[in-house]
Design an enzyme around this catalytic site. Structure first.
Site, short mmCIF file in Angstrom:
data_model
loop_
_atom_site.label_atom_id
_atom_site.label_comp_id
_atom_site.label_asym_id
_atom_site.label_seq_id
_atom_site.Cartn_x
_atom_site.Cartn_y
_atom_site.Cartn_z
N SER A 136 -5.18 2.70 1.19
CA SER A 136 -4.23 1.76 0.63
C SER A 136 -4.17 1.93 -0.89
CB SER A 136 -4.60 0.34 1.06
OG SER A 136 -3.51 -0.55 0.95
N ASP A 218 13.40 4.88 -9.39
CA ASP A 218 12.84 5.58 -8.24
C ASP A 218 11.59 4.90 -7.68
OD1 ASP A 218 11.19 6.07 -10.37
OD2 ASP A 218 11.19 8.25 -10.19
N ASP A 241 1.63 0.84 11.49
CA ASP A 241 1.28 0.19 10.23
C ASP A 241 2.49 -0.61 9.73
OD1 ASP A 241 0.64 -0.54 7.62
OD2 ASP A 241 -0.31 1.38 7.15
N HIS A 269 -2.65 -0.64 9.74
CA HIS A 269 -3.08 -0.37 8.37
C HIS A 269 -4.60 -0.14 8.30
CE1 HIS A 269 -2.21 -0.14 4.13
NE2 HIS A 269 -3.09 -1.07 3.83
#
Length: 288
Positions: A136, A218, A241, A269
């Site tokens: 993560s 972006d 996830d 996750h």
């Protein structure tokens, strides 16, 4: 994103501490046998907490996610990874876990700061070269570290990571911003570690901090660094996830030359906790 998806994401995130395996340091050994050392060392003006176990020649650093620590995020890896092959270090980034003070903050370069702290920690522990396992937020930190310090990184494994932030991501983050909506079962371990006020404020600050990346056209966090990663790289993604869309893993894979991508059909996750045995086996095979 529909609120149902946000709710699923919230539940997935909030299961993480409950699924982690608590660890208790068992003696003074730093890297021998199965004992787990818990200690602090001063790095970049901060006393960083880390856990260390194993006696192998291949050093591996585990990098946790938001509000995470070695103890809460990597129990099955600290306990079960091969300790003859690897020396395993799990750190608490500044402001997380037992690396307090300082209080956690989120300046624009907080991922770069964590990357430098992580690399400097391993050098302070006298590891000349090492591999990174980042989950993560820790995966983002690991990507940056591998790009910026290529001579120090042997191999790289990331999962649940993203190199940019989209508006969809921001909606997910705001779904977990208010910890009063978290269940008591999953709030309790973090409140015990941090106290309610610190836990709640830090979660809010994290959401605000990471959401700022989406203000760029972006949404870039570290996209431009991915081509600079030259070490062997293994990207793992759980197809279920709800926190990190699969497109993020595919983007990272596409932009790191020679990288491998493994999709786990039932993974969410926290796939390294839920499917720890399979995860550990896949990672150990890659690292050897």
């Amino acid at each position: 994103m529909a609120w149902r998806s946000v709710g699923l994401a919230l539940r997935a995130l909030l299961q993480l501490p409950a699924r982690a395996v608590p660890l208790t340091p068992r003696g003074p050994a730093a890297s021998y046998g199965t004992s787990i050392k818990s200690a602090k060392i001063q790095v970049n003006g901060v006393h960083l907490h880390y856990q260390q176990t194993g006696e192998g020649s291949h050093a591996v650093l585990l990098l946790p996610g938001m509000l995470g620590s070695g103890q809460t995020d990597f129990g099955p890896q600290l306990k079960c990874m091969n300790k003859q092959l690897f020396t395993i270090v799990a750190w608490d980034p500044r402001g997380y876990g037992q690396s307090i003070p300082p209080s956690r903050d989120f300046p624009p370069d907080f991922f770069e700061r964590d990357a430098k702290d992580a690399v400097d920690l391993m050098q302070a522990l006298k590891f000349k070269k090492f591999s990174l396992l980042g989950w993560s937020d820790g995966g983002i930190t690991a990507l940056i570290a591998a790009a910026k310090y290529p001579t120090l990184i042997h191999k790289l494994v990331v999962w649940g990571a993203n190199a940019s932030v989209t508006q969809e991501d921001v909606r997910i983050y705001h779904g977990i911003r208010d910890v009063s909506k978290w269940s008591e079962k999953v709030k309790k371990p973090l409140e015990e570690m941090y106290g309610h006020k610190y836990f709640a404020k830090t979660c809010e600050k994290w959401v605000d901090g990471i959401s700022r990346f989406a203000e760029k056209s972006d949404g870039n966090i570290c996209q431009e660094l991915l081509p600079d990663i030259k070490c062997p790289t293994f990207i793992i993604h759980g197809e279920k996830d709800p926190l990190v869309p699969q497109a993020h893993a595919e983007y990272i894979h596409k932009h790191i030359k020679g990288s491998q991508l493994l999709l786990m059909p039932e993974g969410k996750h926290n796939l390294h906790l839920r499917f720890a045995e399979d995860f550990n086996r896949q990672v150990e095979d890659f690292l050897q």
